[in-house]
Design a protein around this motif. Structure first.
Motif, PDB file in Angstrom:
ATOM      1  N   ASP A 147     -13.868   0.712 -11.239  1.00 19.10           N
ATOM      2  CA  ASP A 147     -13.262   1.147  -9.978  1.00 19.10           C
ATOM      3  C   ASP A 147     -12.133   2.145 -10.246  1.00 19.10           C
ATOM      4  N   CYS A 148     -11.330   1.857 -11.268  1.00 22.65           N
ATOM      5  CA  CYS A 148     -10.253   2.783 -11.628  1.00 22.65           C
ATOM      6  C   CYS A 148     -10.818   4.077 -12.214  1.00 22.65           C
ATOM      7  N   LEU A 149     -11.893   3.972 -12.978  1.00 23.68           N
ATOM      8  CA  LEU A 149     -12.528   5.148 -13.555  1.00 23.68           C
ATOM      9  C   LEU A 149     -13.095   6.042 -12.459  1.00 23.68           C
ATOM     10  N   ASN A 150     -13.652   5.446 -11.443  1.00 22.68           N
ATOM     11  CA  ASN A 150     -14.192   6.207 -10.323  1.00 22.68           C
ATOM     12  C   ASN A 150     -13.092   6.964  -9.590  1.00 22.68           C
ATOM     13  N   VAL A 151     -11.954   6.310  -9.394  1.00 22.72           N
ATOM     14  CA  VAL A 151     -10.805   6.970  -8.763  1.00 22.72           C
ATOM     15  C   VAL A 151     -10.308   8.116  -9.639  1.00 22.72           C
ATOM     16  N   ALA A 152     -10.310   7.906 -10.960  1.00 32.98           N
ATOM     17  CA  ALA A 152      -9.870   8.952 -11.887  1.00 32.98           C
ATOM     18  C   ALA A 152     -10.769  10.183 -11.778  1.00 32.98           C
ATOM     19  N   PHE A 153     -12.068   9.976 -11.707  1.00 34.28           N
ATOM     20  CA  PHE A 153     -12.997  11.091 -11.510  1.00 34.28           C
ATOM     21  C   PHE A 153     -12.654  11.853 -10.240  1.00 34.28           C
ATOM     22  N   ASN A 154     -12.456  11.117  -9.149  1.00 35.11           N
ATOM     23  CA  ASN A 154     -12.182  11.760  -7.865  1.00 35.11           C
ATOM     24  C   ASN A 154     -10.893  12.572  -7.904  1.00 35.11           C
ATOM     25  N   LEU A 155      -9.862  12.031  -8.534  1.00 30.14           N
ATOM     26  CA  LEU A 155      -8.586  12.733  -8.600  1.00 30.14           C
ATOM     27  C   LEU A 155      -8.698  14.021  -9.419  1.00 30.14           C
ATOM     28  N   ASP A 177     -10.574  11.910 -23.192  1.00 26.55           N
ATOM     29  CA  ASP A 177      -9.140  11.600 -23.305  1.00 26.55           C
ATOM     30  C   ASP A 177      -8.437  11.808 -21.967  1.00 26.55           C
ATOM     31  N   GLU A 178      -8.728  12.932 -21.309  1.00 27.68           N
ATOM     32  CA  GLU A 178      -8.098  13.219 -20.019  1.00 27.68           C
ATOM     33  C   GLU A 178      -8.514  12.190 -18.974  1.00 27.68           C
ATOM     34  N   LEU A 179      -9.786  11.807 -18.981  1.00 29.88           N
ATOM     35  CA  LEU A 179     -10.286  10.839 -18.000  1.00 29.88           C
ATOM     36  C   LEU A 179      -9.626   9.480 -18.181  1.00 29.88           C
ATOM     37  N   LEU A 180      -9.491   9.038 -19.431  1.00 28.51           N
ATOM     38  CA  LEU A 180      -8.886   7.728 -19.686  1.00 28.51           C
ATOM     39  C   LEU A 180      -7.396   7.728 -19.360  1.00 28.51           C
ATOM     40  N   GLN A 182      -6.018   9.444 -16.971  1.00 31.94           N
ATOM     41  CA  GLN A 182      -5.943   9.351 -15.512  1.00 31.94           C
ATOM     42  C   GLN A 182      -6.288   7.941 -15.043  1.00 31.94           C
ATOM     43  N   MET A 183      -7.257   7.306 -15.697  1.00 28.48           N
ATOM     44  CA  MET A 183      -7.618   5.934 -15.350  1.00 28.48           C
ATOM     45  C   MET A 183      -6.448   4.985 -15.597  1.00 28.48           C
ATOM     46  N   LEU A 184      -5.704   5.196 -16.693  1.00 27.83           N
ATOM     47  CA  LEU A 184      -4.552   4.351 -16.991  1.00 27.83           C
ATOM     48  C   LEU A 184      -3.478   4.484 -15.914  1.00 27.83           C
ATOM     49  N   LYS A 185      -3.311   5.684 -15.374  1.00 29.56           N
ATOM     50  CA  LYS A 185      -2.346   5.875 -14.279  1.00 29.56           C
ATOM     51  C   LYS A 185      -2.750   5.071 -13.055  1.00 29.56           C
ATOM     52  N   VAL A 186      -4.051   5.036 -12.773  1.00 31.56           N
ATOM     53  CA  VAL A 186      -4.535   4.249 -11.642  1.00 31.56           C
ATOM     54  C   VAL A 186      -4.293   2.768 -11.886  1.00 31.56           C
TER      55      VAL A 186
END
Length: 237
Positions: A147-155, A177-180, A182-186
């Motif tokens: 779910d967090c990964l999906n939000v990271a993609f969208n952002l 690296d960039e995707l992970l 962003q996922m950590l921020k979520v």
């Protein structure tokens, strides 16, 4: 006459003493004394829904992550929910991410590729001259980290002003690296500041919180049995 009145008063006094004693016995038998221990009944939650890959890896961490010495620092060592064995938070977080990425790749929801790049002075060593990129080809299934990964993609797609429908666009490919990051921020936006334990601990805590919310784990501290900690949650089934 005075003798009769005295006898009647004596009988009334005796009756009142007997009745008062009976009332006191009833009251004391129906309410336990403060010194007696009262057994508290704890109602366990009922697990809801099927387990996702990252949840399975977290619950049965001893099957996926090797145990370590218990002498490690609190920010580098976690415990498994089943056995309480110490595990490396770094290894545990890596397995959680690996599980969801492989699962979505096998379902053809994620695509991966490597592209050449100039090596940098940053880890890992030895310096690599390539970069792993990922693209979302279909909607991701639901799990705590997905779910967090999906939000990271969208952002990231929103920042790049690109639609996921643009199948041929190079902007759909994102460095892992960039995707992970962003996922950590979520993830960190969803957990309490007081429960943050570094990158690896935050990812593990997030999955743990999701399992508690769904009833697969319960927190002993909520029943007043022990102070809140990573080791105070246990499997309910």
């Amino acid at each position: 006459m005075a003798i009769a009145i005295a006898i009647i008063l004596g009988l009334v006094g005796i009756f009142l003493l007997w009745y008062g004693q009976r009332v006191w016995q009833v009251l004391t038998s129906s309410h336990p004394s403060t010194g007696e221990a009262v057994e508290e009944i704890i109602e366990l939650p009922t697990p809801r829904g099927l387990l996702a890959p990252d949840e399975v890896v977290f619950l049965f961490a001893e099957q996926f992550v090797g145990t370590v010495s218990a002498e490690g620092s609190a920010h580098s060592t976690g415990t498994t929910p089943l056995s309480g064995a110490p595990v490396s938070l770094r290894d545990q977080a890596n397995r959680l991410i690996y599980a969801v990425l492989v699962d979505q790749y096998q379902q053809e929801r994620l695509q991966f590729r490597t592209v050449p790049r100039d090596p940098t002075m940053m880890p890992p060593f030895p310096h690599k001259a390539w970069e792993l990129q990922v693209r979302r080809s279909d909607a991701l299934t639901s799990s705590p980290l997905l779910d967090c990964l999906n939000v990271a993609f969208n952002l990231i797609y929103k920042q790049r002003r690109v639609s996921s429908a643009a199948e041929d666009s190079e902007k759909l490919w994102i460095s892992l690296d960039e995707l992970l990051e962003q996922m950590l921020k979520v993830v960190r936006a969803e957990i309490s500041f007081w429960k943050r334990e570094g990158v690896y601990g935050d990812l593990c805590n997030y999955v743990e919180e999701a399992l508690v919310a769904r009833g697969y784990l319960y927190e002993l501290s909520s029943a007043g049995l022990m102070a809140p900690s990573r080791s105070s949650r246990w499997l309910t089934t």
